[in-house]
Design an enzyme around this catalytic site. Structure first.
Site, PDB file in Angstrom:
ATOM      1  N   ASP A 180       0.820  -1.226   0.000  1.00  0.00           N
ATOM      2  CA  ASP A 180       0.000   0.000   0.000  1.00  0.00           C
ATOM      3  C   ASP A 180       0.849   1.270   0.000  1.00  0.00           C
ATOM      4  O   ASP A 180       0.413   2.317   0.474  1.00  0.00           O
ATOM      5  CB  ASP A 180      -0.938   0.038   1.232  1.00  0.00           C
ATOM      6  CG  ASP A 180      -1.733  -1.238   1.383  1.00  0.00           C
ATOM      7  OD1 ASP A 180      -2.378  -1.646   0.400  1.00  0.00           O
ATOM      8  OD2 ASP A 180      -1.703  -1.840   2.474  1.00  0.00           O
ATOM      9  N   LYS A 202       2.719   2.219  -5.155  1.00  0.00           N
ATOM     10  CA  LYS A 202       3.484   1.730  -6.306  1.00  0.00           C
ATOM     11  C   LYS A 202       2.776   2.018  -7.624  1.00  0.00           C
ATOM     12  O   LYS A 202       3.422   2.249  -8.648  1.00  0.00           O
ATOM     13  CB  LYS A 202       3.726   0.226  -6.163  1.00  0.00           C
ATOM     14  CG  LYS A 202       4.557  -0.161  -4.956  1.00  0.00           C
ATOM     15  CD  LYS A 202       4.740  -1.660  -4.843  1.00  0.00           C
ATOM     16  CE  LYS A 202       3.445  -2.393  -4.541  1.00  0.00           C
ATOM     17  NZ  LYS A 202       2.853  -2.021  -3.224  1.00  0.00           N
ATOM     18  N   GLY A 254      -4.056  -4.033  -4.594  1.00  0.00           N
ATOM     19  CA  GLY A 254      -4.833  -2.960  -5.188  1.00  0.00           C
ATOM     20  C   GLY A 254      -3.971  -1.742  -5.440  1.00  0.00           C
ATOM     21  O   GLY A 254      -3.232  -1.312  -4.557  1.00  0.00           O
ATOM     22  N   HIS A 255      -4.005  -1.234  -6.656  1.00  0.00           N
ATOM     23  CA  HIS A 255      -3.274  -0.016  -7.013  1.00  0.00           C
ATOM     24  C   HIS A 255      -4.279   1.072  -7.359  1.00  0.00           C
ATOM     25  O   HIS A 255      -5.162   0.867  -8.194  1.00  0.00           O
ATOM     26  CB  HIS A 255      -2.346  -0.258  -8.206  1.00  0.00           C
ATOM     27  CG  HIS A 255      -1.180  -1.137  -7.895  1.00  0.00           C
ATOM     28  ND1 HIS A 255      -0.368  -1.671  -8.862  1.00  0.00           N
ATOM     29  CD2 HIS A 255      -0.691  -1.579  -6.725  1.00  0.00           C
ATOM     30  CE1 HIS A 255       0.580  -2.399  -8.293  1.00  0.00           C
ATOM     31  NE2 HIS A 255       0.397  -2.355  -7.003  1.00  0.00           N
ATOM     32  N   ARG A 295       1.510 -28.968  -7.793  1.00  0.00           N
ATOM     33  CA  ARG A 295       1.327 -29.406  -9.183  1.00  0.00           C
ATOM     34  C   ARG A 295      -0.112 -29.838  -9.467  1.00  0.00           C
ATOM     35  O   ARG A 295      -0.364 -30.733 -10.278  1.00  0.00           O
ATOM     36  CB  ARG A 295       2.332 -30.513  -9.546  1.00  0.00           C
ATOM     37  CG  ARG A 295       3.775 -30.028  -9.507  1.00  0.00           C
ATOM     38  CD  ARG A 295       4.769 -31.121  -9.702  1.00  0.00           C
ATOM     39  NE  ARG A 295       4.782 -32.064  -8.608  1.00  0.00           N
ATOM     40  CZ  ARG A 295       5.420 -31.866  -7.446  1.00  0.00           C
ATOM     41  NH1 ARG A 295       6.091 -30.743  -7.241  1.00  0.00           N
ATOM     42  NH2 ARG A 295       5.388 -32.781  -6.502  1.00  0.00           N
ATOM     43  N   GLN A 355       2.008  -5.905  -3.230  1.00  0.00           N
ATOM     44  CA  GLN A 355       2.320  -6.003  -1.803  1.00  0.00           C
ATOM     45  C   GLN A 355       3.666  -5.323  -1.476  1.00  0.00           C
ATOM     46  O   GLN A 355       4.055  -4.396  -2.175  1.00  0.00           O
ATOM     47  CB  GLN A 355       2.296  -7.465  -1.333  1.00  0.00           C
ATOM     48  CG  GLN A 355       0.913  -8.077  -1.282  1.00  0.00           C
ATOM     49  CD  GLN A 355       0.510  -8.786  -2.558  1.00  0.00           C
ATOM     50  OE1 GLN A 355       1.327  -9.348  -3.267  1.00  0.00           O
ATOM     51  NE2 GLN A 355      -0.766  -8.751  -2.859  1.00  0.00           N
ATOM     52  N   THR A 387      -7.485  -0.800  -0.695  1.00  0.00           N
ATOM     53  CA  THR A 387      -8.100  -0.722  -2.011  1.00  0.00           C
ATOM     54  C   THR A 387      -8.921  -1.967  -2.302  1.00  0.00           C
ATOM     55  O   THR A 387      -9.980  -1.905  -2.932  1.00  0.00           O
ATOM     56  CB  THR A 387      -7.012  -0.561  -3.095  1.00  0.00           C
ATOM     57  OG1 THR A 387      -6.237   0.599  -2.793  1.00  0.00           O
ATOM     58  CG2 THR A 387      -7.619  -0.404  -4.478  1.00  0.00           C
TER      59      THR A 387
END
Length: 433
Positions: free
Chosen positions: A13, A16, A40-41, A142, A223, A298
């Site tokens: 947060d 970025k 969230g951006h 896998r 993150q 966000t």
């Protein structure tokens, strides 16, 4: 400088998205290399707010190639919702590419995530309950389902059956959920595949071609460093590696392709969810930071825990990522606070001085921060655009941060809008010579 990694230097947060959006003006490719829609951006551009969870921040630049790399886990329903919203707002999404090797979040992942957190009760990690951890767990076991599997219904059905078989005991409480019906799930995800097919590509090869031709590639993390699965405050971490070293794995490029690593940190500190936070403020100052900084997640809308800037943790993040520069965001939130404080060491419960970030979780949980105080600064700084415009107290605060952690500060955020930034020194030229 063809390869530039942007990572969070705190607990996420940090802003970025805004930094990536600004630097993307000079880039050719922006690739998201890890995480999922637990991130969230937020970008504010010309008074308009954009919130992204999976799509790289560079999507607002119509001439850029925006890539979701193989290291990301994708909830296709969320991704398609983002695409629909961008189209509604007349944003060109034709430059999006999705790695065929990226893994998918399935309905049972979300259910297992929610049930797991509920079962832990007071010991819960504080996940976003979006199915991120279970999806990465299937990848490691896998049993994962990849984006390319959406394009073959027979393979998709077989893989869903194989993935669900060992989970049946844990999913028993959800057995009546329509979303877990094999036929319905296969049809639903097959339909997602048809809609996403035009965007699916060999994204590692796209990055190679761009780097080999001297184009600028930004590798965008989600993150923050202190939430790293290996190097963060385990177990209160995310399910992937948000550090710069993971950019190579999550994008499919080599270490020699990385030329610079920029870390993004707030002028104070925040954390969402449980876990140690040595500089946390549970008082009026902490509440003021929360309200003035609009510190609400966000993705989840949860209130973020707020505290003073932790330079011990920041220096740890700088070294772990081998950062070449810092971007400091939300300096404006500190206006009017006097004095300002930064943590310069910890004190253990036994009284020992700790100058380095402790590796042992019990030590970190009980550690108390020791501070250096600085005079505060008054007035609005949102109109500042040059270093000289900043109040001298703010410049002193920034200079101390830079000297303590050992890297230059190249960019300072002084307001929520993308244009409210101060470039420290000349604005960098990212294009390769």
């Amino acid at each position: 400088m063809p390869g530039l990694v942007i990572v969070g230097a705190q607990w996420g947060d940090e802003g970025k998205g805004k930094v990536t959006d600004l630097l993307a003006e000079q880039a050719d490719v922006v690739i998201r290399f890890q995480g999922g829609n637990n991130a969230g951006h937020t970008i504010i551009r010309d008074g308009e707010t954009f919130k992204f969870h999976l799509i790289p921040s560079g999507i607002l630049h119509s001439d850029k190639l925006c890539v979701i790399g193989n290291g990301v886990v994708i909830d296709p329903k969320v991704l398609l919702g983002e695409l629909d919203e961008l189209r509604r707002r007349r944003i060109d999404v034709s430059g999006l590419r999705i790695s065929a090797n990226a893994h998918l979040i399935m309905p049972y992942h979300v259910m297992l995530d929610t049930a797991g957190e509920a079962k832990l009760g007071k010991l819960s990690i504080g996940t976003t309950r979006r199915g991120i951890g279970p999806s990465y767990a299937d990848k490691a076991s896998r049993l994962g389902i990849r984006v390319q599997d959406l394009l073959d219904e027979k393979i998709l059905r077989k893989k869903i059956m194989a993935a669900m078989e060992p989970k049946r005991p844990a999913l028993r409480q959800f057995e009546k959920e329509p979303a877990l019906d094999l036929h319905a799930m296969t049809e639903e995800y097959g339909a997602y595949g048809h809609r996403l097919e035009p965007y699916i590509a060999d994204t590692a090869h796209l990055c190679w071609d761009a780097l080999d031709s001297g184009q600028t590639v930004i590798l965008e993390g989600a993150q923050g460093t202190l939430l790293d699965l290996d190097h963060g405050t385990y177990p209160f971490v995310t399910s992937s590696n948000p550090v710069a070293g993971a950019a190579c794995v999550g994008a499919g490029v080599g270490p020699a392709d990385i030329d610079e690593v920029w870390g993004v940190a707030k002028a104070y500190a925040t954390r969402v969810g449980a876990g140690p936070f040595p500089t946390e403020l549970e008082d009026e100052t902490g509440r003021m930071l929360l309200e003035r900084g609009h510190e609400f997640g966000t993705t989840t809308g949860r209130e973020r825990r707020c505290g003073w800037l932790d330079l011990v943790a920041l220096r740890y993040a700088v070294r772990l990522n081998r950062m070449t520069a810092l971007a400091i965001t939300k300096l404006d939130v500190l206006a009017g606070l006097d004095p300002l404080r930064v943590a310069i060491r910890y004190r253990s419960s036994e009284g020992a001085a700790l100058n380095e970030f402790p590796y042992h979780q019990s030590i970190l949980r009980s550690a108390e921060a020791e501070y250096r105080e600085f005079p505060g600064f008054d007035g609005e700084i949102g109109e500042c655009r040059n270093e000289a415009d900043l109040p001298p107290q703010a410049r002193d605060y920034l200079n101390f941060i830079s000297e303590f952690v050992g890297v230059p500060i190249r960019l300072v955020g002084v307001g929520p809008d993308r244009e409210q930034v101060v470039w420290m020194g000349e604005r960098p030229a990212l294009k390769a010579a």
